[in-house]
Motif scaffolding. Structure first.
Motif, PDB file in Angstrom:
ATOM      1  N   TRP A  44       0.696  -1.118  -0.078  1.00 46.61           N
ATOM      2  CA  TRP A  44       0.024   0.154  -0.087  1.00 46.61           C
ATOM      3  C   TRP A  44       0.887   1.308  -0.129  1.00 46.61           C
ATOM      4  O   TRP A  44       0.236   2.156  -0.178  1.00 46.61           O
ATOM      5  CB  TRP A  44      -1.090   0.137   1.240  1.00 46.61           C
TER       6      TRP A  44
ATOM      7  N   TRP B 215       5.115   9.846   3.180  1.00 45.36           N
ATOM      8  CA  TRP B 215       4.625   9.633   4.465  1.00 45.36           C
ATOM      9  C   TRP B 215       4.553  11.364   5.065  1.00 45.36           C
ATOM     10  O   TRP B 215       3.986  11.271   6.302  1.00 45.36           O
ATOM     11  CB  TRP B 215       6.088   9.239   5.378  1.00 45.36           C
TER      12      TRP B 215
ATOM     13  N   VAL C 157      -2.506   8.686   9.776  1.00 42.03           N
ATOM     14  CA  VAL C 157      -2.772   7.795  10.752  1.00 42.03           C
ATOM     15  C   VAL C 157      -3.507   8.511  11.869  1.00 42.03           C
ATOM     16  O   VAL C 157      -4.380   8.009  12.585  1.00 42.03           O
ATOM     17  CB  VAL C 157      -1.707   7.030  11.430  1.00 42.03           C
TER      18      VAL C 157
ATOM     19  N   HIS D 246      10.120   9.417  10.649  1.00 36.49           N
ATOM     20  CA  HIS D 246      10.180   8.032  11.722  1.00 36.49           C
ATOM     21  C   HIS D 246      10.131   6.726  10.525  1.00 36.49           C
ATOM     22  O   HIS D 246      10.319   5.948  11.141  1.00 36.49           O
ATOM     23  CB  HIS D 246       9.545   8.197  12.897  1.00 36.49           C
ATOM     24  N   HIS D 247       9.313   7.058   9.415  1.00 33.90           N
ATOM     25  CA  HIS D 247       9.219   6.005   8.529  1.00 33.90           C
ATOM     26  C   HIS D 247      10.533   5.928   7.811  1.00 33.90           C
ATOM     27  O   HIS D 247      10.399   4.852   6.905  1.00 33.90           O
ATOM     28  CB  HIS D 247       8.030   6.279   7.606  1.00 33.90           C
TER      29      HIS D 247
ATOM     30  N   GLY E 203       4.421   2.046  19.657  1.00 32.60           N
ATOM     31  CA  GLY E 203       4.759   3.372  18.694  1.00 32.60           C
ATOM     32  C   GLY E 203       6.049   3.949  19.131  1.00 32.60           C
ATOM     33  O   GLY E 203       7.089   4.388  18.338  1.00 32.60           O
TER      34      GLY E 203
ATOM     35  N   CYS F   2       8.938   1.771  18.362  1.00 32.08           N
ATOM     36  CA  CYS F   2       9.341   2.338  16.728  1.00 32.08           C
ATOM     37  C   CYS F   2       9.948   3.517  16.562  1.00 32.08           C
ATOM     38  O   CYS F   2      10.723   3.802  15.945  1.00 32.08           O
ATOM     39  CB  CYS F   2       8.171   2.179  16.100  1.00 32.08           C
ATOM     40  N   ALA F   3       9.682   4.612  17.706  1.00 32.90           N
ATOM     41  CA  ALA F   3      10.214   5.893  17.521  1.00 32.90           C
ATOM     42  C   ALA F   3      11.574   5.916  17.922  1.00 32.90           C
ATOM     43  O   ALA F   3      12.217   6.764  17.575  1.00 32.90           O
ATOM     44  CB  ALA F   3       9.195   6.803  18.182  1.00 32.90           C
TER      45      ALA F   3
ATOM     46  N   ASP G 180      14.336   0.599  16.281  1.00 34.16           N
ATOM     47  CA  ASP G 180      13.718   0.827  15.074  1.00 34.16           C
ATOM     48  C   ASP G 180      14.470   0.017  13.841  1.00 34.16           C
ATOM     49  O   ASP G 180      13.931  -0.695  13.167  1.00 34.16           O
ATOM     50  CB  ASP G 180      13.063   1.918  14.676  1.00 34.16           C
TER      51      ASP G 180
ATOM     52  N   THR H 205      12.279  -2.450  12.178  1.00 35.67           N
ATOM     53  CA  THR H 205      11.551  -1.961  10.926  1.00 35.67           C
ATOM     54  C   THR H 205      11.388  -3.012  10.098  1.00 35.67           C
ATOM     55  O   THR H 205      12.337  -3.902   9.648  1.00 35.67           O
ATOM     56  CB  THR H 205      12.288  -0.747  10.516  1.00 35.67           C
TER      57      THR H 205
ATOM     58  N   ILE I 175       6.391  -4.083  13.657  1.00 34.86           N
ATOM     59  CA  ILE I 175       5.446  -2.840  12.942  1.00 34.86           C
ATOM     60  C   ILE I 175       4.186  -3.458  12.466  1.00 34.86           C
ATOM     61  O   ILE I 175       3.213  -2.619  12.833  1.00 34.86           O
ATOM     62  CB  ILE I 175       6.341  -2.462  11.767  1.00 34.86           C
TER      63      ILE I 175
ATOM     64  N   HIS J 247       2.282  -3.401  15.870  1.00 34.67           N
ATOM     65  CA  HIS J 247       2.225  -1.854  16.454  1.00 34.67           C
ATOM     66  C   HIS J 247       0.830  -1.304  15.599  1.00 34.67           C
ATOM     67  O   HIS J 247       0.129  -0.898  16.379  1.00 34.67           O
ATOM     68  CB  HIS J 247       3.378  -1.199  16.143  1.00 34.67           C
ATOM     69  N   PHE J 248       0.990  -1.285  14.369  1.00 43.05           N
ATOM     70  CA  PHE J 248       0.046  -0.473  13.590  1.00 43.05           C
ATOM     71  C   PHE J 248      -1.355  -1.100  13.562  1.00 43.05           C
ATOM     72  O   PHE J 248      -2.582  -0.278  13.366  1.00 43.05           O
ATOM     73  CB  PHE J 248       0.253   0.039  12.238  1.00 43.05           C
TER      74      PHE J 248
ATOM     75  N   VAL K   7      -3.175   0.001  16.916  1.00 43.65           N
ATOM     76  CA  VAL K   7      -3.637   1.360  16.697  1.00 43.65           C
ATOM     77  C   VAL K   7      -4.833   1.404  15.828  1.00 43.65           C
ATOM     78  O   VAL K   7      -6.030   1.866  16.005  1.00 43.65           O
ATOM     79  CB  VAL K   7      -2.946   2.567  16.409  1.00 43.65           C
TER      80      VAL K   7
ATOM     81  N   ARG L 134       8.282  -8.574   7.427  1.00 40.26           N
ATOM     82  CA  ARG L 134       6.975  -8.535   6.832  1.00 40.26           C
ATOM     83  C   ARG L 134       7.004  -8.952   5.306  1.00 40.26           C
ATOM     84  O   ARG L 134       7.972  -8.698   4.661  1.00 40.26           O
ATOM     85  CB  ARG L 134       6.157  -7.121   7.339  1.00 40.26           C
TER      86      ARG L 134
HETATM   87  C1  HEM Z   1       1.629   7.245  19.736  1.00 43.76           C
HETATM   88  C2  HEM Z   1       2.306   7.720  18.667  1.00 43.76           C
HETATM   89  C3  HEM Z   1       2.727   6.852  17.899  1.00 43.76           C
HETATM   90  C4  HEM Z   1       4.164   6.842  17.440  1.00 43.76           C
HETATM   91  C5  HEM Z   1       5.168   7.334  18.417  1.00 43.76           C
HETATM   92  C6  HEM Z   1       4.391   5.831  16.357  1.00 43.76           C
HETATM   93  C7  HEM Z   1       5.611   5.475  15.784  1.00 43.76           C
HETATM   94  C8  HEM Z   1       5.534   4.676  14.705  1.00 43.76           C
HETATM   95  C9  HEM Z   1       7.017   4.528  14.089  1.00 43.76           C
HETATM   96  C10 HEM Z   1       8.387   5.231  14.429  1.00 43.76           C
HETATM   97  C11 HEM Z   1       6.646   3.710  12.854  1.00 43.76           C
HETATM   98  C12 HEM Z   1       7.680   3.246  11.685  1.00 43.76           C
HETATM   99  C13 HEM Z   1       8.343   2.134  12.176  1.00 43.76           C
HETATM  100  C14 HEM Z   1       8.809   1.492  11.040  1.00 43.76           C
HETATM  101  O1  HEM Z   1       8.572   1.557   9.863  1.00 43.76           O
HETATM  102  O2  HEM Z   1      10.184   1.043  11.303  1.00 43.76           O
HETATM  103  C15 HEM Z   1       5.202   3.292  12.655  1.00 43.76           C
HETATM  104  C16 HEM Z   1       4.756   2.872  11.853  1.00 43.76           C
HETATM  105  C17 HEM Z   1       3.272   2.756  11.787  1.00 43.76           C
HETATM  106  N1  HEM Z   1       2.526   3.253  12.437  1.00 43.76           N
HETATM  107 FE1  HEM Z   1       2.808   4.334  14.192  1.00 43.76          FE
HETATM  108  N2  HEM Z   1       3.123   5.768  15.741  1.00 43.76           N
HETATM  109  C18 HEM Z   1       2.247   6.138  16.732  1.00 43.76           C
HETATM  110  C19 HEM Z   1       0.746   5.943  16.496  1.00 43.76           C
HETATM  111  C20 HEM Z   1       0.207   5.429  15.643  1.00 43.76           C
HETATM  112  C21 HEM Z   1      -1.049   5.575  15.230  1.00 43.76           C
HETATM  113  C22 HEM Z   1      -2.312   6.291  16.177  1.00 43.76           C
HETATM  114  C23 HEM Z   1      -1.368   4.631  13.922  1.00 43.76           C
HETATM  115  C24 HEM Z   1      -2.888   4.782  13.176  1.00 43.76           C
HETATM  116  C25 HEM Z   1      -3.989   4.734  13.667  1.00 43.76           C
HETATM  117  C26 HEM Z   1      -0.016   4.419  13.551  1.00 43.76           C
HETATM  118  C27 HEM Z   1       0.183   3.669  12.384  1.00 43.76           C
HETATM  119  C28 HEM Z   1       1.241   3.190  11.884  1.00 43.76           C
HETATM  120  C29 HEM Z   1       1.394   2.449  10.598  1.00 43.76           C
HETATM  121  C30 HEM Z   1       0.184   2.405   9.495  1.00 43.76           C
HETATM  122  C31 HEM Z   1       2.791   2.411  10.576  1.00 43.76           C
HETATM  123  C32 HEM Z   1       3.386   1.579   9.448  1.00 43.76           C
HETATM  124  C33 HEM Z   1       3.075   2.030   8.063  1.00 43.76           C
HETATM  125  C34 HEM Z   1       3.894   0.815   7.168  1.00 43.76           C
HETATM  126  O3  HEM Z   1       4.991   1.020   7.045  1.00 43.76           O
HETATM  127  O4  HEM Z   1       3.125   0.196   6.446  1.00 43.76           O
HETATM  128  N3  HEM Z   1       0.662   4.636  14.405  1.00 43.76           N
HETATM  129  N4  HEM Z   1       4.868   4.208  13.937  1.00 43.76           N
END
Ligand code: HEM
Ligand SMILES: [Cu+2]
Length: 553
Positions: free
Chosen positions: A144, A252, A259, A305-306, A370, A373-374, A379, A383, A388, A391-392, A395, A453
């Protein structure tokens, strides 16, 4: 059914549902409530479709060896991601619950631009059907995220058509955001000051700002992608003089804020549910309201961060890591305030409240991971692993889908005039909770152990956890299917709800269920704060004391 009764309440005679008749009156309607129903139907179908793709993925991963061809697997997970993100999660809460409730909650007769609202549903359908037709023709295999230069120069799949669909759906998001912002500014009833807005409205407002400011960026990114793919204009492919990491930045820059488009409305729903079922004003109302705006603004500063392993500069990595920690603070503020609202509340555990409590726990796990990951150094290891993915999903499903379902169950009596059987509501909420955790918790461990993944085969030592995950997905699927049956059943056989079946506060509970076309018989005048439960409790305590004093005489 007008005139139907359960002995206590009667169905109102004319409602938005029966005000006009025939399919045409629905397809040409300007009524925000009818448009919400159009969205509800289309979104539910797309959700089921995304679920079928998910089932394909989980079946493939049940065993270490290949079942589907690798090519086919790539197309399945891409389709799953695209359908769920662009066709379900982004529109779900704003377009269904937001459309239905925002005008009623602020005491307005409709959104500011009813025809634009209808247009946004058509844009969504046209974009969605184009994307769907690309899938029927063979689909896309890029994931996606459409990373370049694979998506522009090498992929032999229907990237262009899918991109066109997403581009068009983007405009649907923009027009909805525009409508919500202007409506909230201009159409509040007398006395409905900003500090009296329900927190759901605040969250919709913040989300709309992100939709308005972020979506044009993904639109232009898709255009650039098409320019390179179709005309060979060098933007992202180094062979043509382009820069592939530029694509990741652009993608991103929208998709991180996106998100928050998915989760902010969910947070708004949860504020309403927590207040209603603990009979208390949400603790720290203004903190909760402003944390939505803070999330909307800070959400734009963390996209890097992505890109931790994309080759961006180490300094950029450090700064994006730090900023990502900061964006978690307003989310934590909300969780703190909801929890504090529960404290000394008189809590009751109806179906919507079960969803709200599930949300708090699951969102806490999703948000805290998250932060894993941050953390830049960590990460780099996790990653592109199942960590990951876990994690997502915590959420996006644990928070957004759960809140959406909680909201649907809470406002169902308002939308349809009827209540559903609590037993089945609770049972399906619990199956969803158990099934969800069983599906996704093992994926944290899998990712930590190094399972990447997007692969269709894996070493046998990962199988046990994958079997647990697929088993969980089966339970989850049953949980998701149950509401379809009992909610449809309730349309005909459910007891008549009456205007305020939960005894909740808020303008939406002061009008009939289902509401009339113009929402209120007379424009409401607002004289109290949002969630004035405490005042009510004080008043009844005072009355009781008065009675006692009279008896004592
Ligand atoms: C609390 C705060 C959040 C932090 C600090 C955070 C941090 C991160 C980080 C650093 C990544 C990248 C990791 C990587 O690819 O190596 C990530 C991936 C992701 N996060 Fe979060 N996140 C948070 C909240 C959310 C929320 C609320 C959502 C969705 C409703 C979300 C959805 C995603 C998605 C979809 C990805 C991966 C996308 C992909 O590579 O396909 N995150 N997050
Ligand atoms: Cu992000």
């Amino acid at each position: 059914m007008p005139g139907a009764t359960n002995g206590v309440f009667e169905m109102p005679k004319t409602t938005y549902i029966n005000a006009q008749e025939g399919i045409k009156s629905w397809l040409l309607t300007g009524d925000h409530k009818r448009i919400a129903i159009l969205y509800l139907i289309s979104i539910s179908i797309f959700f089921a479709l995304g679920g079928i793709f998910a089932a394909l993925i989980r079946i493939e991963l049940l065993t270490p060896g290949p079942d589907l061809e690798a090519e086919m697997y790539n197309r399945a997970f891409t389709a799953h991601g695209i359908v769920m993100v662009f066709m379900f999660l982004i529109p779900a809460i704003p377009a269904v619950l937001g459309n239905f409730l925002l005008p009623i909650m602020i005491g307005a007769r409709d959104l500011a631009f009813p025809k634009v609202n209808l247009l946004s549903w058509y844009l969504y359908m046209i974009g969605g059907l184009l994307t769907l037709s690309a899938m029927l023709m063979g689909g896309v295999d890029t994931g996606w995220t459409f990373y370049t230069p694979y998506s522009t120069s090498y992929s032999q799949s229907y990237v262009f058509l899918t991109g066109l669909g997403i581009f068009i759906m983007g405009f649907s998001s923009i027009t909805t955001g525009l409508n919500f912002v202007i409506t909230t500014h201009k159409m509040r009833a007398p006395g409905m000051t900003w500090s009296r807005l329900p927190l759901f409205v605040w969250s919709q407002y913040a989300t709309s700002l992100v939709m308005l400011l972020g979506t044009p960026v993904i639109a232009i990114t898709v255009v650039l992608l098409a320019a390179e793919r179709v005309f060979g204009v060098g933007v992202f492919n180094p062979n043509l003089g382009g820069d592939p990491v530029l694509f990741q930045h652009l993608f991103w820059f929208y998709s991180h804020p996106a998100v928050y488009i998915m989760v902010l409305p969910a947070m708004g729903v949860i504020s309403e549910l927590i207040a209603a079922f603990s009979r208390r004003r949400v603790f720290g109302y203004s903190f909760v309201a402003f944390s939505s705006l803070a999330i909307a603004i800070f959400g734009f500063l963390v996209w890097g961060h992505h890109l931790f392993v994309s080759g961006q500069s180490a300094y950029a990595g450090i700064i994006f890591s730090l900023l990502s920690f900061i964006v978690a603070i307003p989310s934590a503020v909300k969780v703190f305030n909801w929890t504090t609202t529960l404290y000394k509340g008189s809590i009751s555990y109806e179906t919507p409240m079960l969803y709200a409590l599930a949300f708090i726990g699951l969102f806490a796990i999703g948000g805290l991971t998250g932060l894993f990951c941050a953390a830049l150094g960590l990460d780099v290891h996790i990653t592109d692993t199942y960590f990951i993915i876990a994690h997502f999903h915590y959420v996006m499903v644990g928070a957004t889908v759960i809140a959406y379902l909680g909201g649907i169950h809470y406002w169902w009596p308002k939308m349809t005039g009827r209540t559903y059987p609590e037993f089945w509501g609770k049972l399906s909420a619990m199956l969803i909770y158990v099934g969800f955790n069983l599906t996704f918790f093992p994926q944290f461990i899998l990712g930590y152990l190094g399972m990447p993944r997007r692969y269709h085969v894996y070493p046998p030592e990962y199988q046990v956890l994958n079997v647990l995950s697929t088993a969980g997905a089966s339970v989850l699927a049953i949980g998701f299917m149950m509401p379809v049956f009992y909610l449809l059943w309730s349309l005909k056989f459910g007891p008549v709800a009456g205007p305020n079946p939960w005894g909740a506060k808020g303008l939406e509970w002061e009008t009939a269920s289902p509401p009339p076309t113009l929402n209120f018989d007379a424009t409401p005048i607002v004289t109290e704060e949002a969630y004035a439960y405490d005042a009510e409790a004080e008043e009844s305590a005072y009355q009781a004391a008065l009675q006692q004093a009279k008896h004592a005489k």
